[in-house]
Design an enzyme around this catalytic site. Structure first.
Site, PDB file in Angstrom:
ATOM      1  N   GLY A  76     -33.268 -19.823 -37.477  1.00 26.37           N
ATOM      2  CA  GLY A  76     -34.165 -19.277 -36.460  1.00 26.37           C
ATOM      3  C   GLY A  76     -33.794 -19.729 -35.056  1.00 26.37           C
ATOM      4  O   GLY A  76     -33.860 -18.944 -34.099  1.00 26.37           O
ATOM      5  N   THR A 242     -16.766 -16.621 -41.392  1.00 23.63           N
ATOM      6  CA  THR A 242     -16.972 -16.215 -42.779  1.00 23.63           C
ATOM      7  C   THR A 242     -18.428 -16.417 -43.156  1.00 23.63           C
ATOM      8  O   THR A 242     -19.023 -17.454 -42.861  1.00 23.63           O
ATOM      9  CB  THR A 242     -16.047 -17.032 -43.704  1.00 23.63           C
ATOM     10  OG1 THR A 242     -14.701 -16.792 -43.287  1.00 23.63           O
ATOM     11  CG2 THR A 242     -16.212 -16.630 -45.157  1.00 23.63           C
ATOM     12  N   CYS A 330     -40.725 -30.945 -35.057  1.00 24.16           N
ATOM     13  CA  CYS A 330     -39.762 -31.311 -34.015  1.00 24.16           C
ATOM     14  C   CYS A 330     -40.338 -32.302 -33.025  1.00 24.16           C
ATOM     15  O   CYS A 330     -39.612 -33.070 -32.427  1.00 24.16           O
ATOM     16  CB  CYS A 330     -39.304 -30.067 -33.267  1.00 24.16           C
ATOM     17  SG  CYS A 330     -39.099 -28.661 -34.343  1.00 24.16           S
TER      18      CYS A 330
HETATM   19  C1  LIG Z   1     -38.849 -23.344 -37.855  1.00 24.37           C
HETATM   20  C2  LIG Z   1     -38.995 -22.504 -36.655  1.00 24.37           C
HETATM   21  C3  LIG Z   1     -37.898 -22.174 -35.855  1.00 24.37           C
HETATM   22  C4  LIG Z   1     -36.528 -22.738 -36.110  1.00 24.37           C
HETATM   23  O1  LIG Z   1     -35.930 -22.194 -37.243  1.00 24.37           O
HETATM   24  P1  LIG Z   1     -34.676 -22.956 -37.897  1.00 24.37           P
HETATM   25  O2  LIG Z   1     -34.180 -22.030 -38.949  1.00 24.37           O
HETATM   26  O3  LIG Z   1     -35.189 -24.228 -38.443  1.00 24.37           O
HETATM   27  O4  LIG Z   1     -33.674 -23.140 -36.800  1.00 24.37           O
HETATM   28  C5  LIG Z   1     -38.105 -21.338 -34.782  1.00 24.37           C
HETATM   29  N1  LIG Z   1     -39.324 -20.838 -34.498  1.00 24.37           N
HETATM   30  C6  LIG Z   1     -40.401 -21.120 -35.239  1.00 24.37           C
HETATM   31  C7  LIG Z   1     -41.720 -20.516 -34.896  1.00 24.37           C
HETATM   32  C8  LIG Z   1     -40.282 -21.963 -36.344  1.00 24.37           C
HETATM   33  O5  LIG Z   1     -41.362 -22.250 -37.065  1.00 24.37           O
END
Ligand SMILES: *Cc1c(COP(=O)(O)O)cnc(C)c1O
Length: 404
Positions: A76, A242, A330
């Site tokens: 994400g 890849t 985080c």
């Molecule tokens: C967990 C999260 C992310 C980050 O996703 P990752 O795959 O851990 O990098 C971004 N936005 C929100 C709202 C999230 O809950």
């Protein structure tokens, strides 16, 4: 109880989930049996290529887009960064203004801060006391310089679901691209990129019982988003390297399972969520439910307990084998109160007393009952040690006060 049998009560599914059995089973062959590179030409690789196609289709089906509009990323965070920095790069000559909100995930907020250092102007729109974006304020922020609006579909801390369709329509009317961080929403609530006028959408596998390290960015056909990684021609030349095939296959399977089960799981989890919130409010005084009661993810519960530090509560729950979170994963461990809770207008001490529980389809009522019992005990114990609590409690001798 459960912990004595060596089991966890895992209520931190917004931080990450465990992969489903189906996801694991789907992934395993792609490590040692079907390890071919999907770009290779021989027959052996065809099964890898087919799996890649199928996963893309499963995911596209869940948001109503074309498979060719799905770009796999490492997660994400990468997808959010790509959308924001990519559009900034592509459209910087047209205008240097981005609109987002105060309650975004750091993957969006910190990308915006980076862009500010590069000369961009960013408007951070506020939210009401329920955590819903102020539409009036958003509308007023739009200018001829605005090239992107980025508003999350659902918040990771307080679970509020934003009026995405309304924002999408506004963006469309004004000719502005609309990106949504749907990491918490994808696979949990219905999303449709056409009905909601979404131009770009980020999601991540590990928030819906898929693997970690895989996500996607949906990019509407025709959007001039530059390549994220230069190299081979993978992901239609936009994101080289890849493919993480086990991850992609697992993500596809997770999307498939979400499509099959979303409705039933959402109904069950919302009922359990409401029971959890109601019971805690009934049994523990001076508690506040953070976030909207109505527009809320089925699995999110977030409380503030006055006169209690969220961190202390977490540690004591941990001793009972209960995994929860204060703020987001985080920011946990930092002394700053969560930016999301501060944006709700909570006093700092109330924001510090916040705790988040996020359920999964595996969460049982027995587990929730156990957690409520423990919370009642722990909150009482922590308050016994608080001089402020005693003072207030004596004043409101009825003890019926609360923060709602
Ligand atoms: C967990 C999260 C992310 C980050 O996703 P990752 O795959 O851990 O990098 C971004 N936005 C929100 C709202 C999230 O809950």
């Amino acid at each position: 109880m459960a912990f004595m049998m060596g089991e966890l009560i895992y209520l931190d599914n917004a931080a990450t989930t465990r992969v489903s059995e189906g996801v694991l089973a789907a992934m395993l062959p792609y490590f040692r049996e079907r390890y071919g590179n999907p770009s290779s030409i021989y027959e052996f690789s065809m099964q890898s290529k087919k799996a890649l196609v199928t996963a893309r289709e499963e995911i596209a089906a869940l948001i109503g887009c074309e498979p060719s509009e799905i770009y796999f990323t490492s997660g994400g965070s990468e997808a959010d960064n790509w959308a924001l920095c990519g559009i900034a790069e592509a459209l910087g000559s047209k205008g240097k203004h981005i609109i987002t909100t105060k309650i975004e995930h750091h993957a969006v907020l910190h990308a915006c801060e980076w862009l500010e250092k590069k000369g961009w102007r960013v408007s951070y729109i506020g939210v009401d006391e329920n955590g819903i974006v102020k539409m009036q304020e958003l509308r007023r922020a739009v200018s001829s310089e605005t090239v992107l609006i980025s508003v999350m579909a659902a918040n990771n801390e307080i679970g509020t679901i934003q009026p995405i369709a309304e924002i999408g329509q506004l963006a469309r009317e004004r000719g502005i691209y609309f990106h949504t961080d749907a990491v918490q929403a994808f696979g949990h609530i219905p999303l449709n990129v056409h009905a909601m006028n979404i131009d770009m959408m980020a999601a991540s596998g590990h928030k819906l019982c898929g693997p970690k390290g895989i996500g996607f960015l949906y990019v509407r056909q025709g959007i001039p988003l530059p390549a994220m990684i230069h190299g081979g021609g993978q992901e239609r030349g936009r994101r080289a390297g890849t493919e993480n095939l086990p991850g992609i296959v697992g993500f596809g399977q997770a999307a498939h399972e979400a499509k099959e089960t979303m409705q039933e799981r959402a109904a069950r989890q919302s009922a359990l969520r409401d029971y959890f919130m109601d019971e805690v409010c009934r049994r523990i005084p001076y508690v506040r439910v953070n976030g909207s009661r109505k527009n809320r993810l089925p699995n999110n519960v977030n409380f503030s307990f006055q006169f209690v530090e969220g961190e202390s509560l977490l540690i004591m729950l941990d001793m009972q084998g209960i995994c929860a979170s204060s703020g987001s994963a985080c920011t946990a461990g930092s002394l700053e109160p969560s930016h999301v809770l501060m944006a709700l207008g909570l006093p700092e001490e109330v924001a510090h007393g916040a705790i988040r529980f996020t359920l999964s389809h595996e969460t049982t009522k027995e587990e929730i009952d156990f957690v409520i019992d423990k919370m009642e005990e722990i909150v009482a114990k922590l308050r016994d040690m608080s001089p402020f609590y005693e003072e207030i409690h004596v004043k409101n001798a009825k003890g019926a006060g609360d923060l709602r």
